[in-house]
Scaffold this active site. Sequence first.
Site, PDB file in Angstrom:
ATOM      1  N   SER A 127      -4.635  -1.210   3.942  1.00  0.00           N
ATOM      2  CA  SER A 127      -4.831  -0.606   5.255  1.00  0.00           C
ATOM      3  C   SER A 127      -6.259  -0.831   5.720  1.00  0.00           C
ATOM      4  O   SER A 127      -7.196  -0.910   4.901  1.00  0.00           O
ATOM      5  CB  SER A 127      -4.555   0.903   5.189  1.00  0.00           C
ATOM      6  N   TYR A 145      -6.048   8.712   0.901  1.00  0.00           N
ATOM      7  CA  TYR A 145      -5.314   7.542   1.370  1.00  0.00           C
ATOM      8  C   TYR A 145      -6.198   6.298   1.344  1.00  0.00           C
ATOM      9  O   TYR A 145      -5.807   5.241   0.828  1.00  0.00           O
ATOM     10  CB  TYR A 145      -4.803   7.800   2.785  1.00  0.00           C
TER      11      TYR A 145
END
Length: 257
Positions: free
Chosen positions: A148, A163
């Site tokens: 990401s 995350y």
Amino acid sequence: MSAAELPDERTAIVTGAASERGIGRAVAHRLAREGWAVAVIDLDADAAERVASEIHDVHGIAARGYGLDVTDRAGSVGVVDRVTVDLPQLVGIVNNAGISSPTAFLEVSEDEWRRIIDVNLNGAFHLTQAAAKIMAANRVGRIVNVSSASAQRGGGVYGRAAYSASKAALLGLARTLARELGPHGITANSVSPGSIDTDIMGGRLGEDRKAVLLKELPVGRIGTVDDVAGVVAFLLGPDGGYLTGVTYDVNGGSHIA
């Protein structure tokens, strides 16, 4: 067939591939369109089987769905064993399964931290190690980790510390696998999506937020799951054989805006 060539009949595992508007599902369809048999893996077994059936119906290619909690090591090894029996030679794996965490670092609990790392990082470890042993024996393999932009920017629209840390670890893992597994005919790369219109956004991408994001994107639009799927398919395919240890930023130019 040399170590650099791909067999005509080949299978790719795609994890987290059953979400209706997710990257994994788009990747599974794109690979099937390019002739890959697909093992659709998801926590929701029924949904995984439905997507596999859909892939078979649309593309006329072999596909099977498997329910799996990727944090279960024994279960992961078992699924890989089933894939090798049910489908053609296992050549590719796409580590897409993941969960987000919007909690700020000073507030994140140990339980939440462990849960995010367990799914996003340990899940990739379990399945990839099992799959890589088979690829190494066959002298050919392709690994793609779905990271990401949050991993590179230090958080983002949907994920904060836990995350971002888990997704950054996937980048390091892919580079290490590229170095260690290269002699076995295996490549390992990553894609790092930016703002992609998927289910993981959970309705957080309203019109106001879209307007802000568009100011940061030189391409002038929010990304789609197909934008990511195309890059993943390239890295797994015949033309990606000389690429390893690289990260493709699929972000519409947000890093340079």
